[in-house]
Write a protein that holds these residues in place. Sequence first.
Motif, PDB file in Angstrom:
ATOM      1  N   THR A 194       0.997  -1.212  -0.045  1.00  0.00           N
ATOM      2  CA  THR A 194      -0.121   0.085   0.288  1.00  0.00           C
ATOM      3  C   THR A 194       0.731   1.270   0.145  1.00  0.00           C
ATOM      4  OG1 THR A 194      -1.889  -1.162   1.017  1.00  0.00           O
ATOM      5  CG2 THR A 194      -1.911   1.397   1.264  1.00  0.00           C
ATOM      6  N   VAL A 195       0.614   2.169  -1.077  1.00  0.00           N
ATOM      7  CA  VAL A 195       1.519   3.418  -1.117  1.00  0.00           C
ATOM      8  C   VAL A 195       0.605   4.404  -0.489  1.00  0.00           C
ATOM      9  CG1 VAL A 195       2.577   4.775  -2.704  1.00  0.00           C
ATOM     10  CG2 VAL A 195       2.925   2.579  -3.152  1.00  0.00           C
ATOM     11  N   HIS A 196       0.602   5.087   0.541  1.00  0.00           N
ATOM     12  CA  HIS A 196      -0.153   5.983   0.828  1.00  0.00           C
ATOM     13  C   HIS A 196       0.208   7.407   0.326  1.00  0.00           C
ATOM     14  CE1 HIS A 196      -1.672   3.448   4.121  1.00  0.00           C
ATOM     15  NE2 HIS A 196      -0.544   3.228   4.584  1.00  0.00           N
ATOM     16  N   ARG A 197       1.492   7.788  -0.092  1.00  0.00           N
ATOM     17  CA  ARG A 197       2.003   8.805  -0.877  1.00  0.00           C
ATOM     18  C   ARG A 197       3.130   8.475  -1.489  1.00  0.00           C
ATOM     19  NH1 ARG A 197       6.331  11.670   0.770  1.00  0.00           N
ATOM     20  NH2 ARG A 197       6.564  11.937   2.903  1.00  0.00           N
ATOM     21  N   PRO A 198       3.460   9.041  -2.577  1.00  0.00           N
ATOM     22  CA  PRO A 198       4.814   8.576  -3.259  1.00  0.00           C
ATOM     23  C   PRO A 198       6.076   9.205  -2.379  1.00  0.00           C
ATOM     24  CG  PRO A 198       3.362   9.974  -4.796  1.00  0.00           C
ATOM     25  CD  PRO A 198       2.635  10.051  -3.420  1.00  0.00           C
ATOM     26  N   VAL A 199       7.203   8.639  -2.354  1.00  0.00           N
ATOM     27  CA  VAL A 199       8.342   8.877  -1.608  1.00  0.00           C
ATOM     28  C   VAL A 199       9.541   9.316  -2.697  1.00  0.00           C
ATOM     29  CG1 VAL A 199      10.100   8.246  -0.224  1.00  0.00           C
ATOM     30  CG2 VAL A 199       7.826   7.413   0.041  1.00  0.00           C
ATOM     31  N   GLU A 200      10.111  10.236  -2.303  1.00  0.00           N
ATOM     32  CA  GLU A 200      11.157  10.799  -3.340  1.00  0.00           C
ATOM     33  C   GLU A 200      12.698  10.745  -2.659  1.00  0.00           C
ATOM     34  OE1 GLU A 200      10.220  12.531  -6.168  1.00  0.00           O
ATOM     35  OE2 GLU A 200       8.023  12.457  -5.906  1.00  0.00           O
ATOM     36  N   VAL A 201      13.347  10.672  -3.681  1.00  0.00           N
ATOM     37  CA  VAL A 201      14.844  10.518  -3.405  1.00  0.00           C
ATOM     38  C   VAL A 201      15.150  11.873  -2.617  1.00  0.00           C
ATOM     39  CG1 VAL A 201      17.283  10.994  -4.397  1.00  0.00           C
ATOM     40  CG2 VAL A 201      15.739   9.266  -5.379  1.00  0.00           C
ATOM     41  N   GLY A 202      15.831  11.742  -1.514  1.00  0.00           N
ATOM     42  CA  GLY A 202      16.132  12.787  -0.539  1.00  0.00           C
ATOM     43  C   GLY A 202      15.575  12.756   0.587  1.00  0.00           C
ATOM     44  N   GLU A 203      14.531  12.059   0.710  1.00  0.00           N
ATOM     45  CA  GLU A 203      13.911  11.698   1.931  1.00  0.00           C
ATOM     46  C   GLU A 203      14.503  10.390   2.856  1.00  0.00           C
ATOM     47  OE1 GLU A 203       9.241  12.666   2.044  1.00  0.00           O
ATOM     48  OE2 GLU A 203       9.561  11.690  -0.042  1.00  0.00           O
ATOM     49  N   THR A 204      14.344  10.477   4.075  1.00  0.00           N
ATOM     50  CA  THR A 204      14.874   9.244   4.749  1.00  0.00           C
ATOM     51  C   THR A 204      13.835   8.537   5.429  1.00  0.00           C
ATOM     52  OG1 THR A 204      15.223  10.692   6.882  1.00  0.00           O
ATOM     53  CG2 THR A 204      17.090  10.278   5.341  1.00  0.00           C
ATOM     54  N   VAL A 205      13.839   7.253   5.406  1.00  0.00           N
ATOM     55  CA  VAL A 205      12.687   6.449   5.792  1.00  0.00           C
ATOM     56  C   VAL A 205      13.156   5.713   6.979  1.00  0.00           C
ATOM     57  CG1 VAL A 205      11.098   4.427   4.998  1.00  0.00           C
ATOM     58  CG2 VAL A 205      12.328   6.281   3.322  1.00  0.00           C
ATOM     59  N   ASP A 206      12.065   5.595   7.966  1.00  0.00           N
ATOM     60  CA  ASP A 206      11.911   4.938   9.001  1.00  0.00           C
ATOM     61  C   ASP A 206      11.474   3.513   8.987  1.00  0.00           C
ATOM     62  OD1 ASP A 206      13.284   7.134  10.433  1.00  0.00           O
ATOM     63  OD2 ASP A 206      11.526   7.829  11.084  1.00  0.00           O
ATOM     64  N   PHE A 207      11.944   2.414   9.196  1.00  0.00           N
ATOM     65  CA  PHE A 207      11.309   1.247   8.973  1.00  0.00           C
ATOM     66  C   PHE A 207      11.012   0.389  10.445  1.00  0.00           C
ATOM     67  CE2 PHE A 207      13.494   1.587   4.797  1.00  0.00           C
ATOM     68  CZ  PHE A 207      12.365   1.307   3.898  1.00  0.00           C
ATOM     69  N   ARG A 208       9.957  -0.273  10.204  1.00  0.00           N
ATOM     70  CA  ARG A 208       9.769  -1.338  11.205  1.00  0.00           C
ATOM     71  C   ARG A 208       9.034  -2.730  10.803  1.00  0.00           C
ATOM     72  NH1 ARG A 208       4.046  -1.212  13.483  1.00  0.00           N
ATOM     73  NH2 ARG A 208       3.057   0.438  12.472  1.00  0.00           N
ATOM     74  N   THR A 209       9.268  -3.796  11.264  1.00  0.00           N
ATOM     75  CA  THR A 209       8.792  -5.183  10.892  1.00  0.00           C
ATOM     76  C   THR A 209       8.489  -6.163  11.763  1.00  0.00           C
ATOM     77  OG1 THR A 209       9.514  -6.596   9.185  1.00  0.00           O
ATOM     78  CG2 THR A 209      11.057  -6.183  10.678  1.00  0.00           C
ATOM     79  N   LEU A 230       6.166  -4.994   6.641  1.00  0.00           N
ATOM     80  CA  LEU A 230       7.262  -3.883   6.866  1.00  0.00           C
ATOM     81  C   LEU A 230       6.700  -2.879   6.583  1.00  0.00           C
ATOM     82  CD1 LEU A 230      10.338  -3.343   6.691  1.00  0.00           C
ATOM     83  CD2 LEU A 230      10.228  -3.853   4.145  1.00  0.00           C
ATOM     84  N   VAL A 231       6.800  -1.745   7.468  1.00  0.00           N
ATOM     85  CA  VAL A 231       6.129  -0.503   7.225  1.00  0.00           C
ATOM     86  C   VAL A 231       7.289   0.594   7.246  1.00  0.00           C
ATOM     87  CG1 VAL A 231       4.593   1.229   8.608  1.00  0.00           C
ATOM     88  CG2 VAL A 231       4.330  -1.406   8.804  1.00  0.00           C
ATOM     89  N   GLY A 232       7.003   1.573   6.275  1.00  0.00           N
ATOM     90  CA  GLY A 232       7.922   2.666   6.016  1.00  0.00           C
ATOM     91  C   GLY A 232       7.259   3.718   6.364  1.00  0.00           C
ATOM     92  N   SER A 233       7.951   4.737   7.144  1.00  0.00           N
ATOM     93  CA  SER A 233       7.382   6.089   7.540  1.00  0.00           C
ATOM     94  C   SER A 233       8.544   7.207   7.358  1.00  0.00           C
ATOM     95  CB  SER A 233       7.116   6.152   9.124  1.00  0.00           C
ATOM     96  OG  SER A 233       6.297   5.137   9.223  1.00  0.00           O
ATOM     97  N   VAL A 234       7.990   8.189   7.061  1.00  0.00           N
ATOM     98  CA  VAL A 234       8.841   9.636   6.881  1.00  0.00           C
ATOM     99  C   VAL A 234       8.321  10.905   7.950  1.00  0.00           C
ATOM    100  CG1 VAL A 234       9.607  11.350   5.126  1.00  0.00           C
ATOM    101  CG2 VAL A 234       9.229   9.003   4.394  1.00  0.00           C
ATOM    102  N   ALA A 235       9.203  11.196   8.634  1.00  0.00           N
ATOM    103  CA  ALA A 235       8.728  12.340   9.541  1.00  0.00           C
ATOM    104  C   ALA A 235       7.765  11.969  10.548  1.00  0.00           C
ATOM    105  CB  ALA A 235       8.672  13.315   9.040  1.00  0.00           C
ATOM    106  N   GLY A 236       7.634  10.501  10.925  1.00  0.00           N
ATOM    107  CA  GLY A 236       6.595  10.126  11.748  1.00  0.00           C
ATOM    108  C   GLY A 236       5.256   9.655  10.960  1.00  0.00           C
ATOM    109  N   GLU A 237       5.037   9.866   9.826  1.00  0.00           N
ATOM    110  CA  GLU A 237       3.955   9.618   8.974  1.00  0.00           C
ATOM    111  C   GLU A 237       4.207   8.302   8.247  1.00  0.00           C
ATOM    112  OE1 GLU A 237       1.491  11.436   5.041  1.00  0.00           O
ATOM    113  OE2 GLU A 237       3.438  12.191   5.593  1.00  0.00           O
ATOM    114  N   GLU A 238       3.269   7.341   8.326  1.00  0.00           N
ATOM    115  CA  GLU A 238       3.496   6.100   7.621  1.00  0.00           C
ATOM    116  C   GLU A 238       3.020   6.579   6.041  1.00  0.00           C
ATOM    117  OE1 GLU A 238       0.758   1.831   6.885  1.00  0.00           O
ATOM    118  OE2 GLU A 238       1.422   2.518   9.039  1.00  0.00           O
ATOM    119  N   VAL A 239       3.953   6.106   5.120  1.00  0.00           N
ATOM    120  CA  VAL A 239       3.829   6.516   3.813  1.00  0.00           C
ATOM    121  C   VAL A 239       3.731   5.158   2.851  1.00  0.00           C
ATOM    122  CG1 VAL A 239       5.058   8.563   4.080  1.00  0.00           C
ATOM    123  CG2 VAL A 239       6.311   6.718   3.405  1.00  0.00           C
ATOM    124  N   TRP A 240       4.062   3.872   3.601  1.00  0.00           N
ATOM    125  CA  TRP A 240       4.367   2.586   2.638  1.00  0.00           C
ATOM    126  C   TRP A 240       4.011   1.474   3.562  1.00  0.00           C
ATOM    127  CZ3 TRP A 240       7.253  -1.756   2.607  1.00  0.00           C
ATOM    128  CH2 TRP A 240       7.368  -2.414   1.381  1.00  0.00           C
TER     129      TRP A 240
END
Length: 296
Positions: free
Chosen positions: A115-130, A148-158
């Motif tokens: 599930t893609v909640h919003r696009p992620v761009e180069v330059g953003e750093t991602v926090d993962f948890r699994t 596997l969950v990816g978040s950017v700045a505390g927001e789940e994006v993927w």
Amino acid sequence: MTAPDRTGPEGRPRIDLPRLPAPGALYRRALLGALPGVGGRRRPDVPAVELGVTGVPVDPAHLADYDRVCGFRLADRLPATYLHVLGFPLSLRLMTAPEFPIPLTGVVHVANRITVHRPVEVGETVDFRTYAENLRPHERGRQLDVVLVGSVAGEEVWRGVSTYLGKERGAGGGPRPDRGDRPTPPAASAQWRVTPRVGTDYARVSGDHNPIHTSKLGARLFGFPRPIAHGMWSKARCLAALESRLPEAYTVEVAFKLPVRLPSTVAFSASGTGGSWDFALHDARQGRPHLVGTVR
């Protein structure tokens, strides 16, 4: 596993790692653990813990290499399947723990939902948890889901959910697959020649060096007459064919059917209505299904 550092969003004890693990060392651990008398005692259920790592950057050169291998256009926007590759070492660390209920060697990836909640761009750093959940019986063994969950700045994006099957002798009790007649495959919109290099190239960019994808001997040891393509390469290649027609946010779900043997020629088909897509990958000669999927 070490002692938990804190509690994750769903209430699981969480262990934070200082960096992403090295996949090569984890595969060596898995192979060693498969030796008789060496592997640890496995749990009867999934570990009630999640692993996390923060601040994972995107390497533009690695992203470009991945795009080429999978057929995506070179761009600063990450394909939906790329974060699966980026965070895969964390999930691999979870799955290679001695107490994990299903051994990694010989495990089969049978389904994947992203599930893609919003696009992620180069330059953003991602926090993962699994974490793992939903261990259940299957006709050929047991299967479970690795999230596997990816978040950017505390927001789940993927969010990605991979379903894995661990084959076991004398298994039973799970749902039996439909044994009915195989439907006629849909008309192909493209054909792709899949060479043995696909296995080694995708292993290089993904870190998934399972020998069933890269070695004739390794494939034979696990019952395949020759190496097979990674399931996530097949999914990525299908998404690359739909790339210009995908929305900003969506869920793409696939079921992996019969493996793509290397080399072979596959037929891709897709039909879409109102922003939704149904797609499939079949053997170009015999019509055997390799993958069926949806975008919603």
